[in-house]
Motif scaffolding. Structure first.
Motif, PDB file in Angstrom:
ATOM      1  N   MET A   1       7.082   9.558   1.184  1.00  0.00           N
ATOM      2  CA  MET A   1       6.967   9.451  -0.261  1.00  0.00           C
ATOM      3  C   MET A   1       8.213   8.823  -0.882  1.00  0.00           C
ATOM      4  N   ASP A   2       9.374   9.067  -0.287  1.00  0.00           N
ATOM      5  CA  ASP A   2      10.622   8.537  -0.842  1.00  0.00           C
ATOM      6  C   ASP A   2      10.620   7.011  -0.878  1.00  0.00           C
ATOM      7  N   VAL A   3      10.006   6.381   0.132  1.00  0.00           N
ATOM      8  CA  VAL A   3       9.993   4.923   0.160  1.00  0.00           C
ATOM      9  C   VAL A   3       9.193   4.366  -1.012  1.00  0.00           C
ATOM     10  N   LEU A   4       8.123   5.046  -1.402  1.00  0.00           N
ATOM     11  CA  LEU A   4       7.346   4.591  -2.556  1.00  0.00           C
ATOM     12  C   LEU A   4       8.141   4.743  -3.845  1.00  0.00           C
TER      13      LEU A   4
ATOM     14  N   GLY B   1       0.818   3.466  -4.882  1.00  0.00           N
ATOM     15  CA  GLY B   1       1.516   3.381  -3.606  1.00  0.00           C
ATOM     16  C   GLY B   1       0.572   3.675  -2.458  1.00  0.00           C
ATOM     17  N   ILE B   2       0.727   2.941  -1.369  1.00  0.00           N
ATOM     18  CA  ILE B   2      -0.096   3.138  -0.175  1.00  0.00           C
ATOM     19  C   ILE B   2       0.806   3.495   1.002  1.00  0.00           C
ATOM     20  N   LEU B   3       0.448   4.557   1.694  1.00  0.00           N
ATOM     21  CA  LEU B   3       1.095   4.926   2.946  1.00  0.00           C
ATOM     22  C   LEU B   3       0.047   4.873   4.043  1.00  0.00           C
ATOM     23  N   HIS B   4       0.309   4.073   5.059  1.00  0.00           N
ATOM     24  CA  HIS B   4      -0.681   3.913   6.135  1.00  0.00           C
ATOM     25  C   HIS B   4       0.044   3.551   7.416  1.00  0.00           C
ATOM     26  N   ASP B   5      -0.308   4.228   8.501  1.00  0.00           N
ATOM     27  CA  ASP B   5       0.438   4.096   9.748  1.00  0.00           C
ATOM     28  C   ASP B   5       0.133   2.826  10.532  1.00  0.00           C
TER      29      ASP B   5
ATOM     30  N   VAL C   1       4.313  11.809  -9.606  1.00  0.00           N
ATOM     31  CA  VAL C   1       3.706  11.328  -8.364  1.00  0.00           C
ATOM     32  C   VAL C   1       2.421  12.110  -8.156  1.00  0.00           C
ATOM     33  N   GLN C   2       1.300  11.398  -8.138  1.00  0.00           N
ATOM     34  CA  GLN C   2      -0.004  12.054  -8.084  1.00  0.00           C
ATOM     35  C   GLN C   2      -0.841  11.511  -6.927  1.00  0.00           C
TER      36      GLN C   2
ATOM     37  N   ARG D   1      -0.524   7.606  -6.990  1.00  0.00           N
ATOM     38  CA  ARG D   1      -0.156   6.966  -8.257  1.00  0.00           C
ATOM     39  C   ARG D   1       1.238   7.441  -8.655  1.00  0.00           C
ATOM     40  N   LEU D   2       2.123   6.492  -8.933  1.00  0.00           N
ATOM     41  CA  LEU D   2       3.472   6.781  -9.408  1.00  0.00           C
ATOM     42  C   LEU D   2       3.586   6.251 -10.827  1.00  0.00           C
TER      43      LEU D   2
END
Length: 474
Positions: A1-4, A45-49, A19-20, A35-36
């Motif tokens: 989350m910090d990177v976003l 924001g997208i987090l995906h491995d 941050v939602q 959503r930020l």
């Protein structure tokens, strides 16, 4: 989350105050969508491995924007940390707009107009932007080739047919798959294939469509994407509207290339079938195998589409074993049970705000969260501290409070109207949650009262869950 958060601050030059999480793991991709925001500034924001998918989305997005196509702007990315930040396109998908503006098969003109705008944009992706796209970034394949089709067909065979208990002859099915694949690959395939061109991946902002989730795109045939949109399971478009939109698509496609309609239609229904099989494979994997039951809600709609196709579509090749499997699916008791589309499941929860509100695992994403902390708190009195909202002394205490009765009257009014409207629209899930400080007294009492009110109603299933009581072993 910090990177976003870092990407947000780098782009907007202010820190994200809120941050939602949005869809979480409810979708089929495994991506985390967040959503930020800070005041009027907002981003997704997208987090995906899967780094390759992230790289494909970022590259495609910039390419499409260079062609003035309505896709989100990429605000920043950190591919080594599996993250990127994109423009926030709001909360209204084409699917949600359709759901809110239909009465069975009667679909409002505003929805039809939105679909026409979507259909008109598709050839621009496929032809115009597809001409100079860098296909080297495609993942997992650069084209919808023999390997890609084989993966989709086996996905359907092993994760849907097998897990649904549909019997078939393995070799005969493989022979049909070979004939189908060879036929599909004789269609012209020098275009961009969006891959997931469906109503949930199209957002509406100020009445205009914006497009998402093309990270699986590759080179392929024109028929696949329009089939994906028009036979999108839960969208459940009426056959007449599907035909109107298909004709309109071919008109718009003719502005970009010469179109031989008979040649296009020769392959069209084969691509419809393969797209439906791909979707059923996904429903089976997520629903039967991973036991995420909300994915199985789409199966009845896919079966409805198959039933229509078996009666109205003719293929230029023989696929007897596959067609037998389709007919077996339509008669399967296991699958027919999934087609009970008239029951509304209402999930009622109590919880403590200290631990966040409950997640909606149905995939519906709607409903109510009520804050009970304004009501008198039995937990402040020693005689009630070890009791819960299910115990008679606490129930008697709360029943004597005028503010509690006023509160419940408002809740009942909202719940009654929502249940009636959800049933009218054939929605499947509604979630209603009550939160208080500890999740032990007020929220439990309110959840119990609402469950009592709704239980016994025709075609309503109530599921009651007291989260904090379970944690406390009560």
């Amino acid at each position: 989350m910090d990177v976003l958060k870092t990407l947000f601050e780098q782009h907007f030059h202010v820190a994200a105050e809120r941050v939602q999480p949005l869809q979480g793991q409810l979708g089929g991709s495994g991506r985390k969508i967040i959503r930020l925001s800070n005041g009027q500034k907002s981003a997704i924001g997208i987090l995906h491995d899967v780094r390759e998918e992230n790289a494909a989305f970022v590259s495609f997005s910039r390419h499409f924007r260079n062609h003035h196509l309505p896709v989100p702007e990429i605000y920043g990315e950190s591919l080594d940390e599996n993250a990127y930040l994109e423009e926030d396109l709001g909360d209204t998908s084409l699917f949600e707009f359709l759901s809110q503006n239909r009465d069975g098969e009667k679909i409002s003109p505003s929805v039809v107009d939105a679909y026409r705008k979507v259909v008109a944009a598709l050839p621009r992706f496929q032809v115009e932007a597809g001409r100079d796209l860098d296909y080297s970034v495609c993942y997992p394949r650069a084209s919808f080739d023999h390997q890609s089709i084989t993966w989709d067909l086996n996905y359907f065979k092993y994760y849907f047919l097998r897990l649904a208990g549909i019997a078939f002859n393995e070799q005969a099915m493989e022979d049909d798959f070979t004939r189908l694949t060879d036929f599909l690959l004789t269609a012209p395939r020098d275009y961009f294939l969006y891959r997931d061109f469906q109503s949930r991946n199209i957002m509406l902002r100020d009445g205009q469509p914006f497009f998402l989730d093309y990270q699986g795109g590759r080179k392929g045939a024109l028929q696949y994407d329009i089939a994906s949109l028009l036979y999108d399971g839960k969208a459940d478009l009426p056959p007449d509207l599907r035909q109107q939109l298909l004709d309109y698509y071919l008109d718009q496609l003719g502005k970009h290339i010469d179109v031989d309609r008979d040649a296009f239609m020769r392959y069209y229904y084969a691509y419809v079938f393969v797209r439906i099989m791909q979707a059923l494979g996904a429903y089976g994997f997520r629903g039967f195998y991973e036991r995420k039951s909300h994915f199985l809600q789409s199966v009845p709609y896919a079966l409805k589409n198959l039933r229509w196709l078996l009666h109205h579509a003719t293929l230029p090749i023989a696929l007897p074993t596959l067609m037998d499997a389709f007919n077996s699916m339509l008669g399967s008791e296991k699958l027919l049970k999934l087609a009970d589309t008239n029951t509304l499941t209402v999930r009622i929860s109590s919880f403590s705000f200290h631990h966040g509100w409950p997640k909606d695992d149905s995939g519906n994403g709607g409903g109510f969260v009520f804050d009970a902390r304004s009501l008198p708190n039995p937990g402040r009195e020693d005689r009630y501290k070890k009791l819960t909202g299910r115990d008679a002394p606490v129930i008697d205490y709360l029943n004597q409070q005028a503010s509690v009765h006023q509160y419940l009257a408002s809740v009942f009014s909202l719940a009654d109207s929502s249940v009636a409207e959800y049933q009218r629209r054939s929605f499947k899930h509604l979630m209603i949650s009550f939160g208080c400080t500890g999740g032990q007294h007020r929220s439990v009492y309110l959840a119990e009262q609402l469950a009592k009110r709704l239980r016994g109603r025709s075609q309503v299933e109530v599921i009651l869950h007291h989260r904090e009581l379970e944690r406390m072993g009560l």
